[in-house]
Design an enzyme around this catalytic site. Structure first.
Site: not given
Length: 404
Positions: A221, A274
């Site tokens: 992430h 991201c």
């Protein structure tokens, strides 16, 4: 006839062709199958002057017949159009057939044409690049000492953040890196601190002194400027510090100040994470009903307007402290990247497709461009993703030469 045309311009060619053009013609003729490596080396090394090189070259080609002579005329036209016109080849020879478009200029093929395995470069192609100063040097010995760092975060302390499908990313990247000749140093499920420690340890790897390049792949992430460790929490107390790894640390640890072994060597970074940091974001988990999920723990509510994010400022960096890097980030600032539960991240799938198909003939920047172009086909409802080349300080072209 092409032989007659070359014979008629022999004196003019010897008198007027420049040494750089001779070298380019030799590379073209080797890649075109007109000359072999030994003949090319003979022209380069057995002639003391430019004129002798030119005379030797044109005589060798003329003796090979019309087909070889026609190819050389075509190469002269491409490499030095003014010389081509000065020699009057346009009047002595029918217009040469157009050269096939160079592979590096072609657009990627349709999906069904992607190679499932890594294509190997040819000895001829590699030798043709050896003397080109615009290309990072790759020797067979350095190829044997390649090493790559692969870090994949799959399971998080907060199980709702688990990256289901990332196992496939790890498997695919390890297979690709190994096929490209890299010894893969692999880690799974690290905190931000442990990622940093793994990077420091990697910067001391004994093979770095002999390698021609390194590849660093981190998948987790993320947010703008950082990759999240496995202890990341949705909420923190006032005394807690969030578990993050600053991407900038890669440049610090592998730059010349702290890693002399990689001085003047390409450092290729791939980040699958991201880069969104939206106020009012909601936490995203891998619901069993979702086939496509994003790799950020925050995703903007569609009812809220987008907020502008500032760009990272590179203006204060000193070139001598950061050079020979290229990074591909999975998405643009302030956006998310997507992952399929069964097949892994879209970025990694496309990297494998493009590298398998084109790494044998394209340099790293062209490969990254083709990966980005591949995302033109990624259109799922209202979802879009565009990878970004970042902080590129490569001063030459780098080829992987797979299978060397």
């Amino acid at each position: 006839m092409a032989v007659a045309a070359l014979t008629g311009v022999r004196t003019g060619f010897v008198d007027n062709v420049s040494k750089p053009v001779i070298k380019q013609l030799l590379d073209d003729l080797v890649e075109g199958g007109v000359l072999n490596d030994g003949e090319s080396e003979s022209v380069r090394e057995d002639n003391g002057t430019r004129a002798d090189m030119a005379r030797d070259l044109i005589d060798i080609v003329r003796k090979k017949g019309d087909k070889a002579s026609s190819k050389m005329i075509t190469y002269i036209q491409r490499r030095d159009s003014s010389l081509y016109e000065k020699l009057g080849l346009l009047d002595n020879q029918p217009a040469p057939e157009p050269l096939e478009q160079e592979p590096s200029k072609q657009e990627p093929p349709k999906q069904e044409e992607w190679s499932d395995t890594l294509k190997h470069t040819t000895e001829q192609f590699w030798r043709g690049k050896l003397r080109d100063n615009s290309i990072y040097p790759v020797t067979k010995e350095a190829f044997k000492n390649r090493v790559a760092l692969l870090i994949t975060n799959i399971k998080f302390t907060d199980a709702t953040l688990n990256r289901n499908g990332a196992e496939k990313d790890q498997e695919n990247m390890e297979k690709l890196l190994s096929a490209l000749g890299y010894e893969v140093v692999k880690y799974t499920n690290l905190t931000g601190k442990e990622i940093n420690e793994a990077l420091i340890e990697f910067s001391k790897h004994p093979k770095l002194k002999e390698t021609d390049s390194v590849v660093v792949v981190i998948m987790s992430h993320g947010k703008l400027g950082a990759v999240l460790g496995v202890d990341y929490k949705k909420t923190l107390s006032n005394t807690e510090k969030q578990d993050e790894f600053p991407i900038d640390n890669i440049y610090k640890q592998l730059g010349p100040e702290k890693c002399r072994a990689l001085l003047d060597k390409p450092k290729i970074i791939i980040i699958q994470a991201c880069r969104g940091e939206k106020a009012g974001a909601v936490l995203v988990s891998d619901s069993t009903k979702q086939d496509l999920v994003c790799d950020d723990v925050k995703q903007p509510s569609p009812s809220l307007p987008a907020e502008e994010e500032g760009l990272e400022d590179d203006t204060l960096r000193c070139v001598h402290k950061e050079k020979d890097f290229i990074c591909l980030l999975s998405c643009t600032p302030d956006t998310v990247s997507y992952r399929q539960r069964d097949h892994g991240s879209i970025l990694i799938q496309y990297i494998v497709q493009v590298f398998n198909t084109f790494a044998h003939e394209d340099d790293i920047e062209e490969l990254f461009r083709k990966v980005m172009h591949r995302f033109e086909d990624f259109k799922t409802q209202n979802k879009r993703q565009m990878p970004t080349k970042d902080r590129c300080t490569l001063i030459r072209r780098f080829y992987f030469f797979p299978g060397l």
